[in-house]
Design an enzyme around this catalytic site. Structure first.
Site, mmCIF file in Angstrom:
data_model
loop_
_atom_site.group_PDB
_atom_site.id
_atom_site.type_symbol
_atom_site.label_atom_id
_atom_site.label_comp_id
_atom_site.label_asym_id
_atom_site.label_seq_id
_atom_site.Cartn_x
_atom_site.Cartn_y
_atom_site.Cartn_z
ATOM 1 N N HIS A 85 -4.618 20.100 60.344
ATOM 2 C CA HIS A 85 -4.850 18.825 59.658
ATOM 3 C C HIS A 85 -3.482 18.501 58.971
ATOM 4 O O HIS A 85 -3.130 17.360 58.960
ATOM 5 C CB HIS A 85 -5.991 19.079 58.563
ATOM 6 C CG HIS A 85 -5.983 17.831 57.693
ATOM 7 N ND1 HIS A 85 -6.568 16.762 57.691
ATOM 8 C CD2 HIS A 85 -5.389 17.930 56.252
ATOM 9 C CE1 HIS A 85 -6.280 16.225 56.732
ATOM 10 N NE2 HIS A 85 -5.653 16.669 55.639
ATOM 11 N N HIS A 90 -1.152 14.841 58.838
ATOM 12 C CA HIS A 90 -0.170 14.244 57.725
ATOM 13 C C HIS A 90 1.240 13.813 58.154
ATOM 14 O O HIS A 90 1.793 13.090 57.656
ATOM 15 C CB HIS A 90 -0.396 15.214 56.550
ATOM 16 C CG HIS A 90 -1.575 14.748 55.651
ATOM 17 N ND1 HIS A 90 -2.106 13.444 55.141
ATOM 18 C CD2 HIS A 90 -2.564 15.774 55.475
ATOM 19 C CE1 HIS A 90 -3.111 13.819 54.606
ATOM 20 N NE2 HIS A 90 -3.347 14.924 54.761
ATOM 21 N N GLU A 130 -5.958 9.676 53.747
ATOM 22 C CA GLU A 130 -6.760 10.521 54.408
ATOM 23 C C GLU A 130 -7.830 10.004 55.435
ATOM 24 O O GLU A 130 -8.220 10.443 56.433
ATOM 25 C CB GLU A 130 -7.818 11.336 53.215
ATOM 26 C CG GLU A 130 -7.023 12.406 52.653
ATOM 27 C CD GLU A 130 -6.232 13.733 53.300
ATOM 28 O OE1 GLU A 130 -6.612 13.772 54.554
ATOM 29 O OE2 GLU A 130 -5.477 14.563 52.697
ATOM 30 N N SER A 149 -7.344 14.260 62.529
ATOM 31 C CA SER A 149 -7.766 15.640 62.643
ATOM 32 C C SER A 149 -9.132 16.253 62.835
ATOM 33 O O SER A 149 -9.305 17.301 63.000
ATOM 34 C CB SER A 149 -7.059 16.634 61.533
ATOM 35 O OG SER A 149 -7.295 16.208 60.406
HETATM 36 FE FE LIG Z 1 -5.237 15.895 53.954
#
Ligand SMILES: [Fe+2]
Length: 227
Positions: A85, A90, A130, A149
């Site tokens: 993730h 990111h 996010e 993700s």
């Molecule tokens: Fe995150």
């Protein structure tokens, strides 16, 4: 799965990262690419850290990265951030100066904010970095790391008729509750990364004040069942 679901900027950024295909990329290699593009780097942290440390790192252009990896049975989604993730989700958009400026401004706003406003600021991060969506001529695309993700949520967020998709308004976002253990019932859609850059230069603490004045939206999801 990313073509036609992740936004073109995100896919371009993934190419810039040039991740190895046969091993987990190392933080030093990631920092090297980010430093060249926007002056960012990554910092290893335990899975979850406190607000103050989180804001401090972001304000210093360091993205915190948890370094454990999920188990096979959690392939589709897990609540804790793992290295997949963090790194795959990111780090690519941090090569874009508009996105990077927003995350830095967010960290600075967090440091300046009253601790009672931390949970409200968390919503701004949640619904953009996010779980953010972006409009494009070809349709709605994702740029949010939580979506990108999760193979399941990537399809759901961009293609399903179930979730509500609202135009991104920072005060509206700050008033919207969320749960971390379900696919999101609401996503906010930005027009382009330019909107994040404008947001970076706006009065984030002023937006919080306004959101407090207007009050929270009622949740559109059922309460979490006791386990
Ligand atoms: Fe995150």
């Amino acid at each position: 799965m990313l073509p036609d679901r992740a936004c073109p900027e995100w896919i371009g950024a993934l190419n810039e990262m040039n991740f190895p295909k046969n091993r987990i990329p190392q933080l030093k290699e990631i920092s090297k690419v980010l430093l060249e593009h926007t002056g960012w780097s990554v910092a290893a942290v335990p899975a979850l850290i406190g607000f103050t440390e989180f804001f401090q790192l972001l304000a210093n252009k360091q993205f915190p990265v948890a370094t454990f990896i999920r188990r096979r049975e959690h392939f589709d989604y897990l609540q804790e951030p793992d290295v997949f993730h963090e790194v795959f989700g990111h780090t690519p958009p941090l090569t874009d100066h508009r996105f990077a400026a927003f995350v830095e401004a967010y960290g600075k706003a967090g440091l300046a904010a009253d601790p009672k406003d931390h949970a409200m600021l968390a919503r701004l991060f949640w619904f953009s970095v996010e779980f953010g969506l972006v409009a494009s001529a070809e349709g709605t695309r994702s740029y949010g790391s939580g979506i990108i993700s999760s193979p399941g949520e990537l399809v759901y967020a961009t293609e399903s008729d179930t979730p509500e998709r609202k135009a991104f308004d920072p005060v509206d976002v700050l008033r919207t509750p969320y749960r971390i253990d379900i696919y999101q019932p609401i996503y906010f859609v930005i027009e382009s990364f330019d909107q994040l850059f404008d947001l970076a230069n706006s009065d984030l603490l002023g937006h919080i004040k306004e959101a407090r004045r207007l009050g929270m939206h009622a949740p559109t999801f059922p309460p979490k069942e006791a386990v």
